[in-house]
Design a protein around this motif. Structure first.
Motif, short mmCIF file in Angstrom:
data_model
loop_
_atom_site.label_atom_id
_atom_site.label_comp_id
_atom_site.label_asym_id
_atom_site.label_seq_id
_atom_site.Cartn_x
_atom_site.Cartn_y
_atom_site.Cartn_z
N ASN A 132 39.30 44.32 38.94
CA ASN A 132 40.21 42.81 38.57
C ASN A 132 39.47 41.92 38.63
N ASN A 134 39.85 37.53 30.78
CA ASN A 134 41.07 36.74 30.66
C ASN A 134 40.52 35.07 30.24
N SER A 145 38.71 42.03 34.79
CA SER A 145 39.72 41.29 34.07
C SER A 145 39.95 40.05 34.03
N ASN A 151 44.75 44.35 27.65
CA ASN A 151 43.92 43.23 27.18
C ASN A 151 42.92 43.36 26.07
N ASP A 197 36.18 46.89 32.82
CA ASP A 197 37.61 47.20 33.62
C ASP A 197 37.91 48.47 33.29
N ARG A 210 46.44 48.04 32.28
CA ARG A 210 46.11 46.75 32.26
C ARG A 210 44.97 46.53 31.13
N ALA A 211 43.99 47.20 31.30
CA ALA A 211 42.48 47.03 30.50
C ALA A 211 42.83 47.33 29.21
N HIS A 268 36.66 43.40 29.45
CA HIS A 268 37.70 44.12 29.71
C HIS A 268 37.30 45.92 29.64
#
Length: 475
Positions: free
Chosen positions: A316, A323, A319, A360, A341, A356-357, A338
């Protein structure tokens, strides 16, 4: 500035906000929906999305405003009706919530969410006032006597009503629960209520006023009234017997795990993650990144058994750093974060974190204009997409990348996939976006007749949602 036009498209802000909301990043999602509404004021789907964020963040007043605003142009908008009902329920207005759950259910009887809303509202109302079946009248002689008495007592009716009203007013400030029950209902807020009640005894303080001219007594009574209202709400929504049962279950789980999570570590983690997200949402990516780096270093130094979900938490943080770095334009650093992650998520077998990774990493590659790498990354994510909206966005972005690479056939295929998912979701805006992508691909394929037909379809959808900018572009 608050009134400045954000950089990006309405649909990209909507897609990003939806994904952030699904991950639980409500503060950042709120920022995305704010930006989307700057580009398309009054959009009803976006208002509902922002209302959900406000509700998750505890701002029921703004949540209700947005839900009501989404119904301005269309009183039968089912998402708006449901969101208004949910907000009213959270505010403790169970009867009004029930009205809107029923209204939505009549309009969309196939939706399970409205039926569940009706059930939970009815249950909350019963918890509040009791079930009609719990009140029984027995047919005894006493009732005949009461009936005769009632006839002769009509003159006293007004007096009785006044006394009842006075009693209710007096009861309003009288605590009907014992301290133990109230402590269970209010939790950490119990100490605040006790403090405010103690202040009431200080007569001199109660007679004084603030600089703005507000009486301290009114402020204190307002605070106590609010806490009384919340305890009533919590008792109705989740009665004490339900809480006791939950506590027993939690205790059993805790004994089974045979390990206690130190409260201070948990508080540090929660507070740190909130700060990191708030800084990023508040346009302070540099501070957000630095904070994430410091927290990462701290957590990595702690033993695994002291930190709940340590690997998930580290992912997290990477990530969040990625961002923030993307916001600052540090694309290589963002890509590295990323990827860290992604590696951690794969090692720990965390499918949601892997998804999620990949999401991104694809965004960073697309920003770098490395379209083929973005395509490869996003195509790996396709089986992990959970909702039609997520698939719509994903297919559209892959199609756009193929369009940038002049691979019109692939762009058209992904545009059609995006349109199919948008149709399944029933989202007109995404239907518009996907149709434009298909038409653009057909222009490159020199299928001009098909392109014209799709541009005309897109124009109809743009008119349907009153998107004047899209109409001009399509024309």
């Amino acid at each position: 500035p608050a009134d400045s036009v954000p950089v990006g498209t309405f649909l990209s802000f909507m897609a990003e906000g939806t994904l952030l909301f699904q991950r639980g990043d409500y503060g950042k999602a709120l920022g995305c929906f704010n930006n989307a509404l700057k580009l398309r004021a009054g959009d009803k789907n976006c208002l509902v999305a922002r209302s959900k964020c406000y509700l998750k963040l505890g701002d029921t007043e703004n949540s209700l405003k947005d839900a009501e605003a989404s119904l301005q142009s269309d009183k039968t908008f089912s998402k708006g009706l449901y969101q208004k009902a949910e907000t009213l329920y959270t505010m403790g207005d169970f009867e009004f919530a029930l009205v809107f759950y029923h209204r939505g259910s009549r309009l969309r009887p196939e939706l399970e969410s409205f039926k569940l809303g009706i059930e939970k509202s009815q249950e909350a109302i019963v918890n509040c006032i009791g079930s009609p079946s719990s009140i029984k009248l027995e047919n005894r002689d006493d009732l005949c006597f009461i009936s005769r008495q009632a006839e002769s007592n009509k003159a006293n009716q007004k007096l009785q009503l006044k006394l009842a009203k006075d009693q209710r007013c007096a009861w309003k400030w009288k605590s009907v629960r014992n301290p133990k029950t109230e402590r269970q209902l209010l939790g950490e807020l119990y100490a605040d209520k006790a403090y405010l009640e103690k202040l009431l005894k200080d007569e001199d303080l109660m007679e004084s006023s603030t600089k703005e001219g507000i009486k301290v007594l009114d402020l204190v009574l307002g605070g106590i009234s609010y806490l009384n209202t919340r305890s009533e709400f919590w008792q109705q929504q989740k009665p004490i017997y339900a809480r006791v049962k939950e506590q027993k279950l939690r205790k059993q789980r805790w004994i089974r795990d045979k390990k206690q999570k130190p409260a201070d570590i948990g508080r540090y983690i929660v507070k740190s993650m909130e700060d990191i997200n708030m800084l990023l949402t508040g346009d302070a990516p540099e501070e957000s990144c630095k904070k994430a780096e410091r927290v990462l270093k701290t957590i990595q130094g702690w033993p695994d058994n002291e930190v709940p979900n340590k690997n998930e938490l580290i992912g997290n943080l990477y990530s969040c750093m990625g961002n923030a770095q993307l916001e600052m334009g540090q694309l290589q650093a963002a890509l590295q974060s990323h990827k860290m992650d992604l590696e951690g998520a794969r090692r720990s077998n965390l499918p949601d974190a892997v998804s999620r990774a990949l999401d991104n990493i694809g965004r960073v590659y697309a920003r770098m204009s490395k379209f083929q790498q973005a395509i490869d990354t996003w195509e790996e994510k396709i089986p992990m997409a959970k909702s039609n909206l997520e698939k719509t966005w994903l297919f559209h972005e892959i199609g756009q990348c193929y369009l940038e690479l002049n691979k019109a056939e692939e762009a058209q295929n992904y545009g059609q996939k995006s349109l199919q998912s948008a149709d399944e979701e029933g989202d007109v805006e995404w239907q518009l976006h996907a149709t434009v992508l298909v038409a653009q691909a057909q222009v490159k394929l020199r299928s001009y007749q098909s392109a014209i037909m799709n541009f005309e379809k897109a124009l109809e959808k743009a008119k349907l949602i009153h998107d004047e900018a899209a109409q001009k572009t399509i024309i």
